[in-house]
Enzyme design. Structure first.
Site, PDB file in Angstrom:
ATOM      1  N   CYS A  82       0.810  -1.224   0.000  1.00  0.00           N
ATOM      2  CA  CYS A  82       0.000   0.000   0.000  1.00  0.00           C
ATOM      3  C   CYS A  82       0.843   1.273   0.000  1.00  0.00           C
ATOM      4  CB  CYS A  82      -0.928   0.025   1.222  1.00  0.00           C
ATOM      5  SG  CYS A  82      -2.145  -1.304   1.266  1.00  0.00           S
ATOM      6  N   SER A 144      -4.472   1.758  -9.223  1.00  0.00           N
ATOM      7  CA  SER A 144      -5.371   2.902  -9.093  1.00  0.00           C
ATOM      8  C   SER A 144      -6.167   2.996 -10.386  1.00  0.00           C
ATOM      9  CB  SER A 144      -4.584   4.193  -8.890  1.00  0.00           C
ATOM     10  OG  SER A 144      -5.413   5.329  -9.049  1.00  0.00           O
ATOM     11  N   TYR A 157       2.184   9.579 -11.648  1.00  0.00           N
ATOM     12  CA  TYR A 157       1.387   8.667 -10.820  1.00  0.00           C
ATOM     13  C   TYR A 157       0.674   7.625 -11.684  1.00  0.00           C
ATOM     14  CZ  TYR A 157      -2.078   7.140  -7.371  1.00  0.00           C
ATOM     15  OH  TYR A 157      -2.860   6.385  -6.529  1.00  0.00           O
ATOM     16  N   LYS A 161       1.141   3.489 -11.681  1.00  0.00           N
ATOM     17  CA  LYS A 161       0.043   2.570 -11.387  1.00  0.00           C
ATOM     18  C   LYS A 161      -0.281   1.685 -12.591  1.00  0.00           C
ATOM     19  CE  LYS A 161      -0.478   3.765  -7.147  1.00  0.00           C
ATOM     20  NZ  LYS A 161      -0.142   2.830  -6.056  1.00  0.00           N
TER      21      LYS A 161
END
Length: 251
Positions: A82, A144, A157, A161
């Site tokens: 996580c 995500s 980001y 992901k």
């Protein structure tokens, strides 16, 4: 998978998705090792059944030491990644092009860090005795919905992901011979400390965009899904969206 008298590693375990997952696993009598940066652990709300270890996911040696501790007295069966960061920057901004070192840092933490923990913990899992179905462990990585619908300012980001998504199936195939399953969860907008920097107005607007339930997701719902994946022995190589049917707009 039988979780009794086993151990688990949860990265980013000091808060948010990681903390909720660590608590959920501890409630199932799993001995949980929550890994996070020292600065984050200082503010962590401690819970019974969880051992908190300082470790940077980008440091393979630190992860190796943490895995050895987690596997010392019980078989390591579960790893949930996580840990992650979410800086925002456009490819061309007001001060010039996107900082390449920032782009590399996001990939290093979110993607390479997840790979480090997965690979090192899987090496330990494969040494354990399999259950009656030949299963030794399960790894859950956090992707995500930005992997599929990255917004303006999320190029680093979203790329990191998307790497998690792309890694899931080949990792599951690589580790199948050892009886280790690999899956990923792709959450939408979750109520975590990362959201605390946003105003109530912005948070309300984000929640309004979710078809149903018309609210932000809860970290406990991520933890519940992680447990469901762990319990379901036939789930392997899958990326599961947890987003209330949200499809992100450009901004």
């Amino acid at each position: 998978m039988d979780l009794q008298d086993t151990s688990a590693i949860v990265t980013g375990g000091a808060s948010g998705l990681g903390a909720a997952t660590a608590r959920a696993l501890a409630a199932r009598n799993v001995h949980v090792f929550a890994l996070d940066l020292g600065s984050s652990l200082k503010n962590a709300e401690r819970a019974d059944g969880i051992t908190y270890l300082e470790a940077d996911v980008t440091d393979p040696e630190a992860i190796r030491k943490a895995v050895q501790i987690a596997a010392a007295n019980r078989p390591l069966r579960i790893t949930v990644n996580c840990a992650g960061i979410l800086p925002m920057a456009r490819i061309i901004g007001r001060t010039g092009p996107h900082d390449s070192s920032l782009f590399a840092k996001v990939l290093e933490v979110n993607l390479v860090g997840s790979f480090n923990v997965m690979a090192i913990s899987a090496e330990e899992m494969r040494k354990t005795d399999p259950d009656d179905d030949g299963q030794r462990g399960v790894v859950i990585n956090t992707a995500s919905i930005a992997a599929f619908e990255g917004q303006i300012g999320q190029v680093a980001y979203a790329t990191s992901k998307a790497g998690i998504v792309g890694m899931t199936l080949p990792a599951a195939r690589d580790l199948a011979q050892y009886g280790i399953r690999v899956n990923a969860i792709a959450p939408g907008i979750v109520e975590t400390p990362m959201m605390d920097t946003l105003s109530d107005e912005v948070r309300t607007g984000l929640a309004a965009g979710v078809p149903f339930p018309k609210r932000l997701a809860r970290a406990e719902e991520f933890a519940s899904l992680a447990l469901a994946i762990i319990d379901h022995d036939y789930l392997n190589g899958e990326v599961i969206r947890m987003d209330g049917a949200l499809r992100m707009q450009p901004r």
